[in-house]
Design an enzyme around this catalytic site. Structure first.
Site, PDB file in Angstrom:
ATOM      1  N   GLY A  30       0.777  -1.230   0.000  1.00  0.00           N
ATOM      2  CA  GLY A  30       0.000   0.000   0.000  1.00  0.00           C
ATOM      3  C   GLY A  30       0.808   1.279   0.000  1.00  0.00           C
ATOM      4  O   GLY A  30       0.292   2.335   0.378  1.00  0.00           O
ATOM      5  N   LYS A  55       2.863  -7.692 -13.496  1.00  0.00           N
ATOM      6  CA  LYS A  55       2.510  -8.040 -12.119  1.00  0.00           C
ATOM      7  C   LYS A  55       2.696  -9.542 -11.988  1.00  0.00           C
ATOM      8  O   LYS A  55       1.920 -10.326 -12.549  1.00  0.00           O
ATOM      9  CB  LYS A  55       1.058  -7.651 -11.817  1.00  0.00           C
ATOM     10  N   ASP A  66      -3.981  -4.625 -10.198  1.00  0.00           N
ATOM     11  CA  ASP A  66      -2.981  -3.611 -10.521  1.00  0.00           C
ATOM     12  C   ASP A  66      -2.730  -3.516 -12.022  1.00  0.00           C
ATOM     13  O   ASP A  66      -2.533  -2.415 -12.556  1.00  0.00           O
ATOM     14  CB  ASP A  66      -1.670  -3.931  -9.789  1.00  0.00           C
ATOM     15  N   ASN A 187       6.379   8.556  -1.693  1.00  0.00           N
ATOM     16  CA  ASN A 187       5.046   8.766  -2.252  1.00  0.00           C
ATOM     17  C   ASN A 187       4.145   9.570  -1.320  1.00  0.00           C
ATOM     18  O   ASN A 187       4.277   9.516  -0.098  1.00  0.00           O
ATOM     19  CB  ASN A 187       4.407   7.404  -2.541  1.00  0.00           C
ATOM     20  N   GLN A 235      14.007  13.014 -16.207  1.00  0.00           N
ATOM     21  CA  GLN A 235      13.929  12.164 -17.396  1.00  0.00           C
ATOM     22  C   GLN A 235      15.161  11.287 -17.519  1.00  0.00           C
ATOM     23  O   GLN A 235      15.115  10.220 -18.149  1.00  0.00           O
ATOM     24  CB  GLN A 235      13.760  13.000 -18.664  1.00  0.00           C
TER      25      GLN A 235
END
Length: 244
Positions: A30, A55, A66, A187, A235
């Site tokens: 998660g 996956k 996912d 994140n 990038q």
């Protein structure tokens, strides 16, 4: 953790995806691996590289899917493949035992399936299952798969309190298994606490890896997922895959 510790780590992260792709690993379940996987896959495809997300095993299916999320972000079913789906929302080895139907989960078939997709695609973005020590199959763990596939790892971690320990241990485990580390994505970074604001610099100092804080992304829009990664990762991370 000093440079003289016994983890034998390289001086820093590679900062780059390999020509064949990257393995997106998480410090836990998660933490946002699927969002990063979808964003990277879509970003690569927008550059003209026919990237495919992989996956190895999806548990909690449905509603968790996912690969379907990656397909929706990229706008095509060609963008993702899932090798095995299991209903119980548990570690794959446990989910296979608890499944209603008779499921045989083979580590060798998962490993070879991932390797086949990597070998057959311009670039593969492989998404892990939970954290590195999650039981996968045949008494092998996710970290075994990462090491056997041989792609560099991009670590996805939470941004707040507690992430220092989990992130450093994850990177140490990868390096001890001979896996190079691209960097760390923190994140859902908002910088609202002292811990969040301090964590990027501290993780860089502890691990020698580049750290990229990524704010929460509106997952209702496919463009925002790709644009979110493009706005917060350089990038240069993708350059080898783009130039191949």
């Amino acid at each position: 953790m000093s440079e003289t510790s016994n983890d034998s780590r390289p001086a820093g992260g590679t900062g780059r995806v390999a020509e064949d792709g990257v393995f997106v690993v998480g410090t836990d379940t998660g933490v946002g691996k699927t969002v990063v996987t979808a964003g990277l896959t879509g970003w690569l495809r927008e550059t003209g590289t026919e990237a495919v997300a992989v996956k190895p095993c999806q548990t909690g299916y449905p509603p968790d899917d996912d690969a379907a999320f990656v397909e929706s972000v990229c706008g095509t079913a060609d963008a993702a493949v899932c090798l095995q789906r299991l209903s119980p929302p548990l570690a794959p080895e446990v989910a296979a035992r608890e499944a209603d139907d008779d499921v045989t989960l083979s580590y060798e078939s998962i490993r070879d399936g991932v390797a086949d997709v990597v070998a057959g695609s311009e670039a593969a973005v492989v998404e892990g299952i939970g954290g590195l020590r999650v039981p996968l199959a045949d008494d092998r763990e996710v970290i075994d798969l990462v090491a056997d596939v041989g792609l560099p790892a991009l670590v996805v971690a939470r941004s707040g309190l507690g992430t220092l320990n989990h992130t450093a241990l994850t990177i140490q485990a990868l390096r001890r298994s001979g896996v190079s580390v691209v960097g760390v994505v923190l994140n859902e970074y908002e910088g609202e606490t002292t811990a969040e604001r301090a964590n990027p610099d501290v993780i860089e100092r502890m691990t020698g890896c580049s750290v990229w804080p990524m704010p929460p992304i509106d997952m209702e829009s496919s463009d925002s997922v790709i644009d979110g990664l493009r706005a917060h990762l350089p990038q240069s991370v993708l350059q080898p895959a783009i130039d191949q």
